[in-house]
Motif scaffolding. Structure first.
Motif, PDB file in Angstrom:
ATOM      1  N   TYR A  78       0.823  -1.217   0.000  1.00  0.00           N
ATOM      2  CA  TYR A  78       0.000   0.000   0.000  1.00  0.00           C
ATOM      3  C   TYR A  78       0.851   1.259   0.000  1.00  0.00           C
ATOM      4  O   TYR A  78       0.421   2.310  -0.467  1.00  0.00           O
ATOM      5  CB  TYR A  78      -1.041  -0.021   1.121  1.00  0.00           C
ATOM      6  N   GLN A  79       2.079   1.172   0.513  1.00  0.00           N
ATOM      7  CA  GLN A  79       2.976   2.331   0.407  1.00  0.00           C
ATOM      8  C   GLN A  79       3.339   2.592  -1.053  1.00  0.00           C
ATOM      9  O   GLN A  79       3.368   3.750  -1.498  1.00  0.00           O
ATOM     10  CB  GLN A  79       4.221   2.084   1.246  1.00  0.00           C
ATOM     11  N   ALA A  80       3.598   1.519  -1.806  1.00  0.00           N
ATOM     12  CA  ALA A  80       3.900   1.677  -3.228  1.00  0.00           C
ATOM     13  C   ALA A  80       2.671   2.171  -3.983  1.00  0.00           C
ATOM     14  O   ALA A  80       2.773   3.000  -4.897  1.00  0.00           O
ATOM     15  CB  ALA A  80       4.392   0.348  -3.805  1.00  0.00           C
ATOM     16  N   LYS A  81       1.484   1.674  -3.607  1.00  0.00           N
ATOM     17  CA  LYS A  81       0.249   2.126  -4.262  1.00  0.00           C
ATOM     18  C   LYS A  81      -0.004   3.597  -3.973  1.00  0.00           C
ATOM     19  O   LYS A  81      -0.466   4.354  -4.858  1.00  0.00           O
ATOM     20  CB  LYS A  81      -0.923   1.281  -3.767  1.00  0.00           C
ATOM     21  N   THR A  82       0.320   4.040  -2.763  1.00  0.00           N
ATOM     22  CA  THR A  82       0.178   5.454  -2.425  1.00  0.00           C
ATOM     23  C   THR A  82       1.098   6.304  -3.293  1.00  0.00           C
ATOM     24  O   THR A  82       0.707   7.371  -3.790  1.00  0.00           O
ATOM     25  CB  THR A  82       0.496   5.677  -0.937  1.00  0.00           C
ATOM     26  N   ASN A  83       2.320   5.827  -3.492  1.00  0.00           N
ATOM     27  CA  ASN A  83       3.257   6.547  -4.362  1.00  0.00           C
ATOM     28  C   ASN A  83       2.744   6.609  -5.795  1.00  0.00           C
ATOM     29  O   ASN A  83       2.883   7.636  -6.479  1.00  0.00           O
ATOM     30  CB  ASN A  83       4.628   5.868  -4.331  1.00  0.00           C
ATOM     31  N   TYR A  84       2.155   5.515  -6.250  1.00  0.00           N
ATOM     32  CA  TYR A  84       1.615   5.503  -7.615  1.00  0.00           C
ATOM     33  C   TYR A  84       0.519   6.545  -7.782  1.00  0.00           C
ATOM     34  O   TYR A  84       0.493   7.287  -8.762  1.00  0.00           O
ATOM     35  CB  TYR A  84       1.073   4.113  -7.953  1.00  0.00           C
ATOM     36  N   ILE A  85      -0.409   6.604  -6.826  1.00  0.00           N
ATOM     37  CA  ILE A  85      -1.501   7.569  -6.918  1.00  0.00           C
ATOM     38  C   ILE A  85      -0.963   8.995  -6.902  1.00  0.00           C
ATOM     39  O   ILE A  85      -1.453   9.872  -7.622  1.00  0.00           O
ATOM     40  CB  ILE A  85      -2.505   7.333  -5.768  1.00  0.00           C
ATOM     41  N   ARG A  86       0.053   9.215  -6.091  1.00  0.00           N
ATOM     42  CA  ARG A  86       0.654  10.556  -6.044  1.00  0.00           C
ATOM     43  C   ARG A  86       1.336  10.911  -7.362  1.00  0.00           C
ATOM     44  O   ARG A  86       1.233  12.047  -7.840  1.00  0.00           O
ATOM     45  CB  ARG A  86       1.661  10.615  -4.896  1.00  0.00           C
ATOM     46  N   LEU A  87       2.000   9.932  -7.963  1.00  0.00           N
ATOM     47  CA  LEU A  87       2.738  10.199  -9.195  1.00  0.00           C
ATOM     48  C   LEU A  87       1.849  10.205 -10.433  1.00  0.00           C
ATOM     49  O   LEU A  87       2.261  10.714 -11.477  1.00  0.00           O
ATOM     50  CB  LEU A  87       3.834   9.145  -9.379  1.00  0.00           C
ATOM     51  N   ALA A  88       0.650   9.641 -10.321  1.00  0.00           N
ATOM     52  CA  ALA A  88      -0.221   9.542 -11.491  1.00  0.00           C
ATOM     53  C   ALA A  88      -0.839  10.875 -11.868  1.00  0.00           C
ATOM     54  O   ALA A  88      -1.577  10.950 -12.861  1.00  0.00           O
ATOM     55  CB  ALA A  88      -1.319   8.514 -11.242  1.00  0.00           C
ATOM     56  N   GLU A  89      -0.586  11.909 -11.105  1.00  0.00           N
ATOM     57  CA  GLU A  89      -1.029  13.276 -11.407  1.00  0.00           C
ATOM     58  C   GLU A  89      -2.542  13.352 -11.603  1.00  0.00           C
ATOM     59  O   GLU A  89      -3.038  13.981 -12.525  1.00  0.00           O
ATOM     60  CB  GLU A  89      -0.310  13.807 -12.647  1.00  0.00           C
ATOM     61  N   GLY A  90      -3.286  12.690 -10.715  1.00  0.00           N
ATOM     62  CA  GLY A  90      -4.732  12.769 -10.775  1.00  0.00           C
ATOM     63  C   GLY A  90      -5.384  11.827 -11.757  1.00  0.00           C
ATOM     64  O   GLY A  90      -6.620  11.743 -11.793  1.00  0.00           O
ATOM     65  N   LYS A  91      -4.623  11.129 -12.561  1.00  0.00           N
ATOM     66  CA  LYS A  91      -5.200  10.209 -13.538  1.00  0.00           C
ATOM     67  C   LYS A  91      -5.460   8.850 -12.886  1.00  0.00           C
ATOM     68  O   LYS A  91      -4.928   7.813 -13.295  1.00  0.00           O
ATOM     69  CB  LYS A  91      -4.276  10.068 -14.752  1.00  0.00           C
ATOM     70  N   VAL A  92      -6.252   8.875 -11.874  1.00  0.00           N
ATOM     71  CA  VAL A  92      -6.605   7.660 -11.153  1.00  0.00           C
ATOM     72  C   VAL A  92      -8.123   7.547 -11.112  1.00  0.00           C
ATOM     73  O   VAL A  92      -8.845   8.523 -11.348  1.00  0.00           O
ATOM     74  CB  VAL A  92      -6.034   7.667  -9.716  1.00  0.00           C
ATOM     75  N   ASN A  93      -8.589   6.364 -10.811  1.00  0.00           N
ATOM     76  CA  ASN A  93     -10.036   6.133 -10.779  1.00  0.00           C
ATOM     77  C   ASN A  93     -10.440   5.476  -9.468  1.00  0.00           C
ATOM     78  O   ASN A  93      -9.626   5.310  -8.557  1.00  0.00           O
ATOM     79  CB  ASN A  93     -10.458   5.274 -11.977  1.00  0.00           C
ATOM     80  N   ALA A  94     -11.705   5.103  -9.384  1.00  0.00           N
ATOM     81  CA  ALA A  94     -12.217   4.505  -8.149  1.00  0.00           C
ATOM     82  C   ALA A  94     -11.514   3.191  -7.840  1.00  0.00           C
ATOM     83  O   ALA A  94     -11.306   2.852  -6.669  1.00  0.00           O
ATOM     84  CB  ALA A  94     -13.716   4.277  -8.276  1.00  0.00           C
ATOM     85  N   ARG A  95     -11.123   2.477  -8.855  1.00  0.00           N
ATOM     86  CA  ARG A  95     -10.441   1.200  -8.630  1.00  0.00           C
ATOM     87  C   ARG A  95      -9.128   1.396  -7.902  1.00  0.00           C
ATOM     88  O   ARG A  95      -8.780   0.606  -7.006  1.00  0.00           O
ATOM     89  CB  ARG A  95     -10.213   0.505  -9.970  1.00  0.00           C
ATOM     90  N   ASP A  96      -8.366   2.444  -8.255  1.00  0.00           N
ATOM     91  CA  ASP A  96      -7.084   2.689  -7.611  1.00  0.00           C
ATOM     92  C   ASP A  96      -7.261   2.959  -6.117  1.00  0.00           C
ATOM     93  O   ASP A  96      -6.534   2.411  -5.281  1.00  0.00           O
ATOM     94  CB  ASP A  96      -6.366   3.864  -8.282  1.00  0.00           C
ATOM     95  N   PHE A  97      -8.226   3.806  -5.774  1.00  0.00           N
ATOM     96  CA  PHE A  97      -8.434   4.118  -4.361  1.00  0.00           C
ATOM     97  C   PHE A  97      -8.979   2.899  -3.603  1.00  0.00           C
ATOM     98  O   PHE A  97      -8.642   2.688  -2.434  1.00  0.00           O
ATOM     99  CB  PHE A  97      -9.393   5.304  -4.218  1.00  0.00           C
TER     100      PHE A  97
END
Length: 411
Positions: A199-218
């Motif tokens: 989940y730490q890596a997933k948190t980094n991904y969401i931060r780096l994705a520059e808002g291009k995330v969806n409900a599945r990511d969260f």
């Protein structure tokens, strides 16, 4: 103390009644000797009738009377002996009665001590709702929950796979701005059971994705936190689920974990309602549907609901929310445009509820979405307005109060 006294008296009274029955040893049937007496007396009357009609001679009548009288005396002696003597040993009856009384009284109190909740006062509906809100606000954090989780057994994998994951960790550490690398690292850490690192890596991904995330990511981020906490939905995981639901209210996995969270904070009624709606929306072969089907009957029992099997994928209307096309378009927008899109959908829902009204679930969704967007004062205003609209509906008020507590709006 009053409860224990009353319980002990009731148990003792029941035991005493049973003991008295055992000691007295009353019989429900009639002794055979009593029946014989009635027959012999009837025979005497028949002899007199036969003699009067001339059917038998006087000498024969005397002989018959003598025989019947002898039998009457014998039967009467048996009856008197039956009445005067005990039918069973008194000492044995007394001992058995005392043992039964002790077993009933002690067993009743012992069972309650093991299965009941000694000292737990009776709670009305409003008190239970208030306690659920307090539990939601004061429950353990993610870090606290992880500290209490025993070490899990790691899955057995090939040595080559471990080396590849180790290389991926090194590469992801060197390229901290590589969103793709962080996403891969989260996936493989989860495969190895390293949920915290995942989940730490997933948190980094969401931060780096520059808002291009969806409900599945969260939702995946929340799921990793839940697995790291041993199945417990922490406030941090709840925040991730709120973000997922704000983006896509119909996202099945987020709805499943949201119901799980409601059950954990003491609101099985809301959890059952959420899961039942999720089942009706289907699809039948979805993993979250299987998870709900395995737990919803118990949740219904906790909620005091008579459970009837729900067929997944029914025709129950879904609450208003962004369509699949909307979400596909949102993934292509910039962070600012995506945030504006969400605000637009929230504004449209707010305007519709203000002009046309809506269900308590829709008002609760608006309150949750506003709190996620950081518009606390506006969320509080909507909460007050919704309470006024549903002041006569206890269930709706319970839903609104719980959502407000989770959003930090409760006084």
């Amino acid at each position: 103390m009053i409860f224990w006294t009353v319980t002990a008296l009731i148990a003792f009274a029941a035991a005493l009644l049973l003991a008295m029955i055992i000691i007295r040893a009353r019989e429900q049937g009639e002794p055979a000797a009593a029946y014989d007496l009635r027959v012999y007396r009837q025979q005497l009357r028949e002899v007199d009738k036969d003699l009067a009609r001339g059917v038998i001679a006087e000498a024969d009548a005397d002989r018959i009377r003598t025989e019947i009288s002898r039998r009457i005396l014998a039967a009467d002696a048996q009856l008197q002996k039956r009445k005067s003597g005990p039918s069973q040993p008194r000492a044995l009856s007394l001992g058995f009665a005392i043992a039964t009384a002790l077993l009933i009284t002690g067993g009743t109190l012992g069972l309650y001590w093991q299965l009941g909740a000694p000292g737990y006062a009776d709670l009305g509906l409003q008190d239970r709702i208030r306690l659920a809100g307090e539990r939601a606000e004061n429950r353990p954090s993610q870090i606290e929950a992880e500290a209490d989780v025993p070490a899990i057994q790691r899955p057995e994998v090939e040595e080559g796979y471990l080396k590849l994951v180790e290389q991926l960790r090194k590469t992801a550490g060197e390229r901290e701005d590589d969103a793709r690398g962080q996403a891969l690292l989260a996936q493989h850490e989860a495969n190895l059971g390293n949920f915290k690192a995942a989940y730490q890596a997933k948190t980094n991904y969401i931060r780096l994705a520059e808002g291009k995330v969806n409900a599945r990511d969260f939702t995946e981020l929340a799921e990793l936190k839940i697995m790291a906490a041993g199945g417990y939905v922490s406030p941090e995981a709840q925040t991730d689920l709120q973000k997922a639901r704000a983006i896509d209210p119909s996202h099945g996995p987020a709805r499943y974990y949201w119901g799980l969270m409601l059950g954990q904070i003491g609101r099985p009624d809301l959890a059952y309602r959420e899961w039942a709606a999720t089942l009706r929306d289907g699809p039948a072969d979805a993993l979250w549907v299987k998870g709900i089907q395995g737990q919803i009957e118990e949740m219904a029992f906790r909620a005091g609901v008579e459970y009837r099997p729900i067929t997944p994928g029914g025709t129950a209307p879904a609450l208003p929310g962004p369509s699949a096309e909307d979400m596909a378009g949102a993934s292509e927008l910039s962070p600012e445009e995506q945030q504006e899109m969400i605000r637009g959908m929230v504004t449209r829902l707010s305007d519709r509820l203000a002009t046309e009204g809506g269900s308590a679930e829709e008002w609760a969704r608006l309150i949750g979405a506003l709190s996620v967007l950081g518009e606390t004062e506006r969320a509080r205003t909507v909460y007050d307005e919704a309470r006024g609209a549903f002041e006569a509906d206890a269930e709706a008020l319970a839903l609104l109060d719980t959502i407000a507590a989770q959003a930090g709006l409760a006084e």
